[in-house]
Design a protein around this motif. Structure first.
Motif, short mmCIF file in Angstrom:
data_model
loop_
_atom_site.label_atom_id
_atom_site.label_comp_id
_atom_site.label_asym_id
_atom_site.label_seq_id
_atom_site.Cartn_x
_atom_site.Cartn_y
_atom_site.Cartn_z
N ASN A 1 0.81 -1.22 0.00
CA ASN A 1 0.00 0.00 0.00
C ASN A 1 0.84 1.26 0.00
O ASN A 1 0.33 2.35 0.15
N GLU B 1 2.48 4.16 -1.68
CA GLU B 1 2.25 4.84 -2.97
C GLU B 1 3.50 4.88 -3.82
O GLU B 1 3.44 4.76 -5.04
N LEU C 1 3.74 1.61 -5.60
CA LEU C 1 2.78 1.53 -6.70
C LEU C 1 3.24 2.37 -7.87
O LEU C 1 3.13 1.95 -9.03
N ASP C 2 3.80 3.55 -7.60
CA ASP C 2 4.32 4.40 -8.67
C ASP C 2 5.47 3.72 -9.40
O ASP C 2 5.56 3.76 -10.62
N ARG D 1 4.05 0.95 -11.59
CA ARG D 1 3.46 1.52 -12.80
C ARG D 1 4.55 1.95 -13.79
O ARG D 1 4.46 1.68 -14.97
N ASN E 1 -8.75 -1.87 -8.06
CA ASN E 1 -8.04 -1.36 -9.24
C ASN E 1 -8.67 -0.09 -9.79
O ASN E 1 -8.41 0.31 -10.91
N ASP F 1 -9.39 3.46 -11.04
CA ASP F 1 -8.50 4.42 -11.68
C ASP F 1 -7.21 3.76 -12.18
O ASP F 1 -6.15 4.39 -12.19
N SER F 2 -7.29 2.49 -12.55
CA SER F 2 -6.13 1.74 -13.07
C SER F 2 -4.95 1.81 -12.13
O SER F 2 -3.81 2.00 -12.53
N ARG F 3 -5.21 1.65 -10.88
CA ARG F 3 -4.18 1.77 -9.86
C ARG F 3 -3.07 0.72 -10.04
O ARG F 3 -1.91 1.00 -9.79
N PHE F 4 -3.43 -0.50 -10.45
CA PHE F 4 -2.45 -1.57 -10.60
C PHE F 4 -2.21 -1.95 -12.06
O PHE F 4 -1.12 -2.37 -12.40
#
Length: 94
Positions: free
Chosen positions: A6, A8, A11-12, A15, A67, A69-72
């Motif tokens: 979790n 951020e 996750l960035d 992506r 998912n 907002d296309s988080r993953f």
């Protein structure tokens, strides 16, 4: 990369790596697997046993919400895919 799903910045970074054009082709499946694991964790399913015990429609809704907002990932996961996932997890859980 941080081990906190979790986080951020994690996750960035995920992506960025998934969208990077300089990825070695053999790395992409590993990152896609990581994205799948992260979305399952974010959806509240942290083990094969939890996935195996899930109602497919409920798990599907949780994955779609996690998912947002296309988080993953940018693609869509259908209910048929989730049914296959639950069946595979049941096989692993036995």
């Amino acid at each position: 990369m941080s081990t906190r799903w979790n986080d951020e910045s994690t996750l960035d970074e995920l992506r960025r790596r998934l969208e990077s054009s300089d990825l070695i082709p053999s790395q992409r499946p590993l990152l896609e697997e990581l994205a799948a694991r992260l979305v399952l964790l974010a959806a509240g399913y942290g083990s094969p046993d939890a996935v195996a015990a899930a109602e497919p429609a409920t798990l599907h809704a949780a994955v779609v919400e996690a998912n947002a907002d296309s988080r993953f990932y940018r693609g869509k996961v259908g209910l048929r895919d989730i049914r296959r996932l639950v069946a595979a997890a049941a096989y692993l859980a036995d």
